[in-house]
Scaffold this motif. Sequence first.
Motif, PDB file in Angstrom:
ATOM      1  N   GLN A 127      10.594  10.448  -0.840  1.00  0.00           N
ATOM      2  CA  GLN A 127       9.997   9.268  -1.153  1.00  0.00           C
ATOM      3  C   GLN A 127      10.132   8.893  -2.736  1.00  0.00           C
ATOM      4  OE1 GLN A 127       6.292   7.958   0.293  1.00  0.00           O
ATOM      5  NE2 GLN A 127       6.489   9.459   1.830  1.00  0.00           N
ATOM      6  N   TRP A 128       9.704  10.103  -3.594  1.00  0.00           N
ATOM      7  CA  TRP A 128       9.758   9.981  -5.025  1.00  0.00           C
ATOM      8  C   TRP A 128      11.552   9.579  -5.536  1.00  0.00           C
ATOM      9  CZ3 TRP A 128      12.213  13.101  -8.571  1.00  0.00           C
ATOM     10  CH2 TRP A 128      11.937  12.724  -9.999  1.00  0.00           C
ATOM     11  N   LEU A 129      12.289  10.525  -4.716  1.00  0.00           N
ATOM     12  CA  LEU A 129      13.586  10.188  -5.098  1.00  0.00           C
ATOM     13  C   LEU A 129      14.083   8.698  -4.989  1.00  0.00           C
ATOM     14  CD1 LEU A 129      15.229  13.449  -4.106  1.00  0.00           C
ATOM     15  CD2 LEU A 129      15.123  12.873  -6.318  1.00  0.00           C
ATOM     16  N   LEU A 130      13.686   8.185  -3.562  1.00  0.00           N
ATOM     17  CA  LEU A 130      14.025   6.828  -3.546  1.00  0.00           C
ATOM     18  C   LEU A 130      13.505   6.188  -4.474  1.00  0.00           C
ATOM     19  CD1 LEU A 130      15.200   5.135  -1.067  1.00  0.00           C
ATOM     20  CD2 LEU A 130      12.716   5.152  -0.011  1.00  0.00           C
ATOM     21  N   CYS A 131      12.286   5.955  -4.694  1.00  0.00           N
ATOM     22  CA  CYS A 131      11.659   5.113  -5.735  1.00  0.00           C
ATOM     23  C   CYS A 131      12.402   5.229  -7.132  1.00  0.00           C
ATOM     24  CB  CYS A 131      10.335   5.578  -5.894  1.00  0.00           C
ATOM     25  SG  CYS A 131       9.084   4.803  -4.347  1.00  0.00           S
ATOM     26  N   VAL A 132      12.687   6.430  -7.396  1.00  0.00           N
ATOM     27  CA  VAL A 132      13.223   6.576  -9.154  1.00  0.00           C
ATOM     28  C   VAL A 132      14.608   6.344  -9.055  1.00  0.00           C
ATOM     29  CG1 VAL A 132      13.530   8.246 -10.878  1.00  0.00           C
ATOM     30  CG2 VAL A 132      11.396   8.165  -9.382  1.00  0.00           C
ATOM     31  N   TYR A 133      15.424   6.858  -8.066  1.00  0.00           N
ATOM     32  CA  TYR A 133      16.891   6.489  -8.172  1.00  0.00           C
ATOM     33  C   TYR A 133      17.671   5.774  -7.114  1.00  0.00           C
ATOM     34  CZ  TYR A 133      16.199  10.834 -10.874  1.00  0.00           C
ATOM     35  OH  TYR A 133      15.901  11.687 -11.871  1.00  0.00           O
ATOM     36  N   PHE A 134      17.132   4.880  -6.228  1.00  0.00           N
ATOM     37  CA  PHE A 134      17.730   4.337  -5.383  1.00  0.00           C
ATOM     38  C   PHE A 134      17.427   3.100  -5.267  1.00  0.00           C
ATOM     39  CE2 PHE A 134      18.906   3.171  -0.845  1.00  0.00           C
ATOM     40  CZ  PHE A 134      20.015   3.802  -0.634  1.00  0.00           C
ATOM     41  N   GLU A 135      18.189   2.048  -5.343  1.00  0.00           N
ATOM     42  CA  GLU A 135      17.908   0.734  -5.455  1.00  0.00           C
ATOM     43  C   GLU A 135      18.736   0.040  -4.452  1.00  0.00           C
ATOM     44  OE1 GLU A 135      15.775  -1.177  -7.172  1.00  0.00           O
ATOM     45  OE2 GLU A 135      14.746   0.514  -8.058  1.00  0.00           O
ATOM     46  N   SER A 136      18.270  -0.339  -3.284  1.00  0.00           N
ATOM     47  CA  SER A 136      19.088  -0.846  -2.100  1.00  0.00           C
ATOM     48  C   SER A 136      18.367  -1.688  -1.355  1.00  0.00           C
ATOM     49  CB  SER A 136      19.644   0.155  -1.478  1.00  0.00           C
ATOM     50  OG  SER A 136      20.321  -0.063  -0.293  1.00  0.00           O
ATOM     51  N   ASP A 137      18.950  -2.548  -0.538  1.00  0.00           N
ATOM     52  CA  ASP A 137      18.321  -3.391   0.503  1.00  0.00           C
ATOM     53  C   ASP A 137      18.065  -2.420   1.793  1.00  0.00           C
ATOM     54  OD1 ASP A 137      18.760  -5.805  -0.921  1.00  0.00           O
ATOM     55  OD2 ASP A 137      20.559  -6.271  -0.250  1.00  0.00           O
ATOM     56  N   HIS A 138      18.402  -1.211   1.976  1.00  0.00           N
ATOM     57  CA  HIS A 138      18.214  -0.449   3.009  1.00  0.00           C
ATOM     58  C   HIS A 138      17.229   0.519   2.559  1.00  0.00           C
ATOM     59  CE1 HIS A 138      21.551  -2.321   4.917  1.00  0.00           C
ATOM     60  NE2 HIS A 138      22.354  -2.128   3.828  1.00  0.00           N
ATOM     61  N   ALA A 139      16.518   0.307   1.547  1.00  0.00           N
ATOM     62  CA  ALA A 139      15.574   1.367   1.209  1.00  0.00           C
ATOM     63  C   ALA A 139      14.563   1.732   2.406  1.00  0.00           C
ATOM     64  CB  ALA A 139      14.866   0.700   0.051  1.00  0.00           C
ATOM     65  N   ILE A 140      13.980   0.665   3.243  1.00  0.00           N
ATOM     66  CA  ILE A 140      13.259   0.756   4.147  1.00  0.00           C
ATOM     67  C   ILE A 140      13.677   1.907   5.401  1.00  0.00           C
ATOM     68  CG2 ILE A 140      14.006  -1.243   5.407  1.00  0.00           C
ATOM     69  CD1 ILE A 140      10.536   0.031   5.107  1.00  0.00           C
ATOM     70  N   GLU A 141      14.949   1.802   5.640  1.00  0.00           N
ATOM     71  CA  GLU A 141      15.210   2.712   6.726  1.00  0.00           C
ATOM     72  C   GLU A 141      15.222   4.209   6.163  1.00  0.00           C
ATOM     73  OE1 GLU A 141      17.230  -0.031   5.636  1.00  0.00           O
ATOM     74  OE2 GLU A 141      17.875  -0.851   7.437  1.00  0.00           O
ATOM     75  N   PHE A 142      15.481   4.457   4.956  1.00  0.00           N
ATOM     76  CA  PHE A 142      15.195   5.833   4.367  1.00  0.00           C
ATOM     77  C   PHE A 142      13.725   6.344   4.101  1.00  0.00           C
ATOM     78  CE2 PHE A 142      19.334   4.821   2.544  1.00  0.00           C
ATOM     79  CZ  PHE A 142      20.076   5.904   2.993  1.00  0.00           C
ATOM     80  N   LEU A 143      12.857   4.990   3.809  1.00  0.00           N
ATOM     81  CA  LEU A 143      11.410   5.186   3.785  1.00  0.00           C
ATOM     82  C   LEU A 143      10.811   5.670   4.994  1.00  0.00           C
ATOM     83  CD1 LEU A 143       9.062   4.978   1.650  1.00  0.00           C
ATOM     84  CD2 LEU A 143       8.894   2.627   2.485  1.00  0.00           C
ATOM     85  N   CYS A 144      11.264   4.923   6.224  1.00  0.00           N
ATOM     86  CA  CYS A 144      10.727   5.266   7.570  1.00  0.00           C
ATOM     87  C   CYS A 144      11.033   6.663   7.663  1.00  0.00           C
ATOM     88  CB  CYS A 144      11.417   4.164   8.486  1.00  0.00           C
ATOM     89  SG  CYS A 144      10.474   2.806   8.322  1.00  0.00           S
ATOM     90  N   VAL A 145      12.089   7.139   7.553  1.00  0.00           N
ATOM     91  CA  VAL A 145      12.404   8.389   7.924  1.00  0.00           C
ATOM     92  C   VAL A 145      11.697   9.474   6.994  1.00  0.00           C
ATOM     93  CG1 VAL A 145      14.361  10.225   7.890  1.00  0.00           C
ATOM     94  CG2 VAL A 145      14.614   7.949   8.690  1.00  0.00           C
ATOM     95  N   PHE A 146      11.304   9.302   5.740  1.00  0.00           N
ATOM     96  CA  PHE A 146      10.976  10.168   4.800  1.00  0.00           C
ATOM     97  C   PHE A 146       9.028  10.226   5.167  1.00  0.00           C
ATOM     98  CE2 PHE A 146      14.156   8.914   1.593  1.00  0.00           C
ATOM     99  CZ  PHE A 146      15.148   9.958   2.230  1.00  0.00           C
ATOM    100  N   CYS A 147       8.672   8.863   5.601  1.00  0.00           N
ATOM    101  CA  CYS A 147       7.378   8.851   5.775  1.00  0.00           C
ATOM    102  C   CYS A 147       7.107   9.682   7.242  1.00  0.00           C
ATOM    103  CB  CYS A 147       6.826   7.312   6.126  1.00  0.00           C
ATOM    104  SG  CYS A 147       6.623   6.364   4.481  1.00  0.00           S
ATOM    105  N   PHE A 148       8.059   9.564   8.245  1.00  0.00           N
ATOM    106  CA  PHE A 148       8.026  10.239   9.311  1.00  0.00           C
ATOM    107  C   PHE A 148       7.859  11.657   9.299  1.00  0.00           C
ATOM    108  CE2 PHE A 148       9.458  12.571  13.170  1.00  0.00           C
ATOM    109  CZ  PHE A 148       8.837  11.975  13.879  1.00  0.00           C
TER     110      PHE A 148
END
Length: 125
Positions: free
Chosen positions: A89-110
């Motif tokens: 989640q931290w890597l997603l917030c710091v290094y990833f800017e995309s319209d598809h962030a929600i898909e990754f976030l859902c997996v990471f939260c799971f």
Amino acid sequence: RTPTDAKSWTNLAASLLIILAGGTVYAFGAYSEALKRKLHLTQVQLELAALCGNLGNYLGTAGFFYDRYGAVASAKFGATLIGLGYGLQWLLCVYFESDHAIEFLCVFCFVWGHGSGYLDCAAIG
């Protein structure tokens, strides 16, 4: 004091720390607004990520793992999953800017939520 008393207090302290780490799934609301702003999520997307964390927590496989491998293995595995989920989640917030962030976030939260279930079992069992 006997050595058994010291071990009991040590086990109690370790269990409290484990359950505290496992309970972070319930604190999603404490930082969800910042996550929403950083990843440009809608409220519905944010709620979907929270749902994925809860699904991971309540999946139910942690109990079977605990029954087979015990509390120590459950705690180690749960801590690994929580660390992985939060780290991603931290890597997603710091290094990833995309319209598809929600898909990754859902997996990471799971993954993070699933780790919480293992810690819950380890501390309570």
